[in-house]
Motif scaffolding. Structure first.
Motif, PDB file in Angstrom:
ATOM      1  N   VAL A  36       0.842  -1.204   0.000  1.00  0.00           N
ATOM      2  CA  VAL A  36       0.000   0.000   0.000  1.00  0.00           C
ATOM      3  C   VAL A  36       0.876   1.252   0.000  1.00  0.00           C
ATOM      4  CG1 VAL A  36      -1.606   1.377   1.382  1.00  0.00           C
ATOM      5  CG2 VAL A  36      -2.053  -1.044   1.015  1.00  0.00           C
ATOM      6  N   ALA A  37       1.977   1.241   0.757  1.00  0.00           N
ATOM      7  CA  ALA A  37       2.883   2.392   0.780  1.00  0.00           C
ATOM      8  C   ALA A  37       3.490   2.628  -0.597  1.00  0.00           C
ATOM      9  CB  ALA A  37       3.979   2.174   1.826  1.00  0.00           C
ATOM     10  N   GLN A  38       3.836   1.556  -1.300  1.00  0.00           N
ATOM     11  CA  GLN A  38       4.386   1.701  -2.647  1.00  0.00           C
ATOM     12  C   GLN A  38       3.323   2.228  -3.616  1.00  0.00           C
ATOM     13  OE1 GLN A  38       6.459  -1.851  -3.971  1.00  0.00           O
ATOM     14  NE2 GLN A  38       7.838  -1.851  -2.213  1.00  0.00           N
ATOM     15  N   ILE A  39       2.088   1.787  -3.438  1.00  0.00           N
ATOM     16  CA  ILE A  39       1.005   2.272  -4.298  1.00  0.00           C
ATOM     17  C   ILE A  39       0.726   3.750  -4.025  1.00  0.00           C
ATOM     18  CG2 ILE A  39      -1.441   2.010  -4.874  1.00  0.00           C
ATOM     19  CD1 ILE A  39       0.455  -0.195  -5.931  1.00  0.00           C
ATOM     20  N   ARG A  40       0.800   4.160  -2.773  1.00  0.00           N
ATOM     21  CA  ARG A  40       0.592   5.579  -2.456  1.00  0.00           C
ATOM     22  C   ARG A  40       1.626   6.449  -3.169  1.00  0.00           C
ATOM     23  NH1 ARG A  40      -3.314   6.091   1.268  1.00  0.00           N
ATOM     24  NH2 ARG A  40      -3.609   4.429   2.819  1.00  0.00           N
ATOM     25  N   ALA A  41       2.858   5.964  -3.286  1.00  0.00           N
ATOM     26  CA  ALA A  41       3.891   6.726  -3.999  1.00  0.00           C
ATOM     27  C   ALA A  41       3.547   6.847  -5.475  1.00  0.00           C
ATOM     28  CB  ALA A  41       5.250   6.056  -3.812  1.00  0.00           C
ATOM     29  N   VAL A  42       2.998   5.768  -6.056  1.00  0.00           N
ATOM     30  CA  VAL A  42       2.561   5.824  -7.450  1.00  0.00           C
ATOM     31  C   VAL A  42       1.458   6.856  -7.616  1.00  0.00           C
ATOM     32  CG1 VAL A  42       1.391   4.542  -9.294  1.00  0.00           C
ATOM     33  CG2 VAL A  42       3.243   3.460  -8.010  1.00  0.00           C
ATOM     34  N   VAL A  43       0.467   6.814  -6.725  1.00  0.00           N
ATOM     35  CA  VAL A  43      -0.686   7.717  -6.830  1.00  0.00           C
ATOM     36  C   VAL A  43      -0.278   9.170  -6.624  1.00  0.00           C
ATOM     37  CG1 VAL A  43      -2.926   8.291  -5.805  1.00  0.00           C
ATOM     38  CG2 VAL A  43      -2.308   5.899  -6.192  1.00  0.00           C
ATOM     39  N   ALA A  66       0.808   2.197 -13.431  1.00  0.00           N
ATOM     40  CA  ALA A  66       2.263   2.263 -13.319  1.00  0.00           C
ATOM     41  C   ALA A  66       2.856   1.426 -14.441  1.00  0.00           C
ATOM     42  CB  ALA A  66       2.722   1.745 -11.957  1.00  0.00           C
ATOM     43  N   GLY A  67       4.080   1.757 -14.838  1.00  0.00           N
ATOM     44  CA  GLY A  67       4.735   1.011 -15.896  1.00  0.00           C
ATOM     45  C   GLY A  67       4.940   1.856 -17.145  1.00  0.00           C
ATOM     46  N   ALA A  92       7.134   3.975 -12.337  1.00  0.00           N
ATOM     47  CA  ALA A  92       7.544   2.573 -12.494  1.00  0.00           C
ATOM     48  C   ALA A  92       6.638   1.655 -11.676  1.00  0.00           C
ATOM     49  CB  ALA A  92       8.993   2.406 -12.040  1.00  0.00           C
ATOM     50  N   ILE A  93       6.513   0.409 -12.129  1.00  0.00           N
ATOM     51  CA  ILE A  93       5.757  -0.593 -11.375  1.00  0.00           C
ATOM     52  C   ILE A  93       6.500  -0.897 -10.069  1.00  0.00           C
ATOM     53  CG2 ILE A  93       4.923  -2.983 -11.376  1.00  0.00           C
ATOM     54  CD1 ILE A  93       4.620  -2.747 -14.407  1.00  0.00           C
ATOM     55  N   PRO A  94       5.827  -0.871  -8.924  1.00  0.00           N
ATOM     56  CA  PRO A  94       6.496  -1.154  -7.655  1.00  0.00           C
ATOM     57  C   PRO A  94       7.183  -2.523  -7.660  1.00  0.00           C
ATOM     58  CG  PRO A  94       4.355  -0.172  -7.236  1.00  0.00           C
ATOM     59  CD  PRO A  94       4.427  -0.447  -8.718  1.00  0.00           C
ATOM     60  N   CYS A 113       2.495  -2.856 -17.815  1.00  0.00           N
ATOM     61  CA  CYS A 113       1.470  -2.003 -17.221  1.00  0.00           C
ATOM     62  C   CYS A 113       0.963  -2.649 -15.943  1.00  0.00           C
ATOM     63  CB  CYS A 113       0.303  -1.809 -18.192  1.00  0.00           C
ATOM     64  SG  CYS A 113      -1.146  -0.985 -17.465  1.00  0.00           S
ATOM     65  N   CYS A 114       0.752  -1.838 -14.927  1.00  0.00           N
ATOM     66  CA  CYS A 114      -0.016  -2.256 -13.754  1.00  0.00           C
ATOM     67  C   CYS A 114      -1.166  -1.279 -13.618  1.00  0.00           C
ATOM     68  CB  CYS A 114       0.845  -2.250 -12.494  1.00  0.00           C
ATOM     69  SG  CYS A 114      -0.129  -2.646 -11.010  1.00  0.00           S
TER      70      CYS A 114
END
Length: 211
Positions: A36-43, A66-67, A92-94, A113-114
């Protein structure tokens, strides 16, 4: 004995459902929190947006990606794009997700792609095929986070009997082989079934090869 091997969590064996491989509880609770922390960085770099169908109807999910590519939808149709609707490249994809991909899907190719879908309470996704990709021999790998989602599996053509499966936080699902073009969707999200996301809801992460 190798300490890291000794402490690595035991991964579940898959359960086969209509050609889908379901790995219940693949991610431990701490791993879910880390993801979830990695996804928050993507968002933060590529904010969620509300896609519009080509027919002018807004989707009930919010999404980002991401990707190399991200999936977008508007009046011009469903397609992959190398940029977020804001015009910026996708993050980038986590790394946690590429680790899952390499562990479960059995292909030499890496995901391009993610797609990150957020389902608030009341959101759903109708039965559909994932067919905007160029190579259907490559699988789609799905990771669930947050509240339970009722996943419906259909057939390779519309109509006929279906089967439902609750996807819970930490579950991984692989759609490949003969099931790659099977119709599938999310009927509903069960609010309050997970405490992973402070405000509730469900995140679905789907990795795929695009080209």
């Amino acid at each position: 004995m190798n300490d890291s091997a000794e402490s690595a969590p035991k991964r579940p064996d898959p359960q086969e459902i209509r050609g889908f491989l379901h790995f219940p509880g693949w991610l431990t609770a701490p791993e879910q929190q880390a993801l979830v922390a990695q996804i928050r960085a993507v968002v933060a770099a590529a904010p969620f947006f509300s896609p519009m169908t080509p027919y002018g109807k807004p989707m009930s999910v919010r999404m980002t990606s991401a990707g190399r590519f991200g999936w977008v939808s508007d009046r011009r149709g469903y397609r992959y794009s190398e940029t977020h609707p804001s015009g910026t490249p996708w993050p980038a994809i986590p790394p946690m997700l590429t680790t899952i991909w390499n562990a479960v899907c059995g292909t030499d190719r890496q995901p391009e792609c993610c797609l990150i879908n957020f389902y608030p309470e009341g959101a759903r996704m109708g039965l559909h095929q994932d067919r905007d990709e160029a190579d259907f021999t490559q699988p789609v790998v799905s990771v669930s986070l947050g509240d339970d989602g009722l996943f419906r599996i259909g057939n390779q053509t519309r109509g006929g009997s279906t089967q439902s499966l609750w996807l819970r936080s930490g579950d991984v699902l692989v759609m490949g082989g003969p099931a790659r073009l099977t119709y599938h969707g999310i009927d509903r999200v069960a609010p309050g079934t997970s405490t992973l996301l402070p405000k509730g809801g469900r995140i679905n992460l789907t990795m795929r090869v695009v080209t």
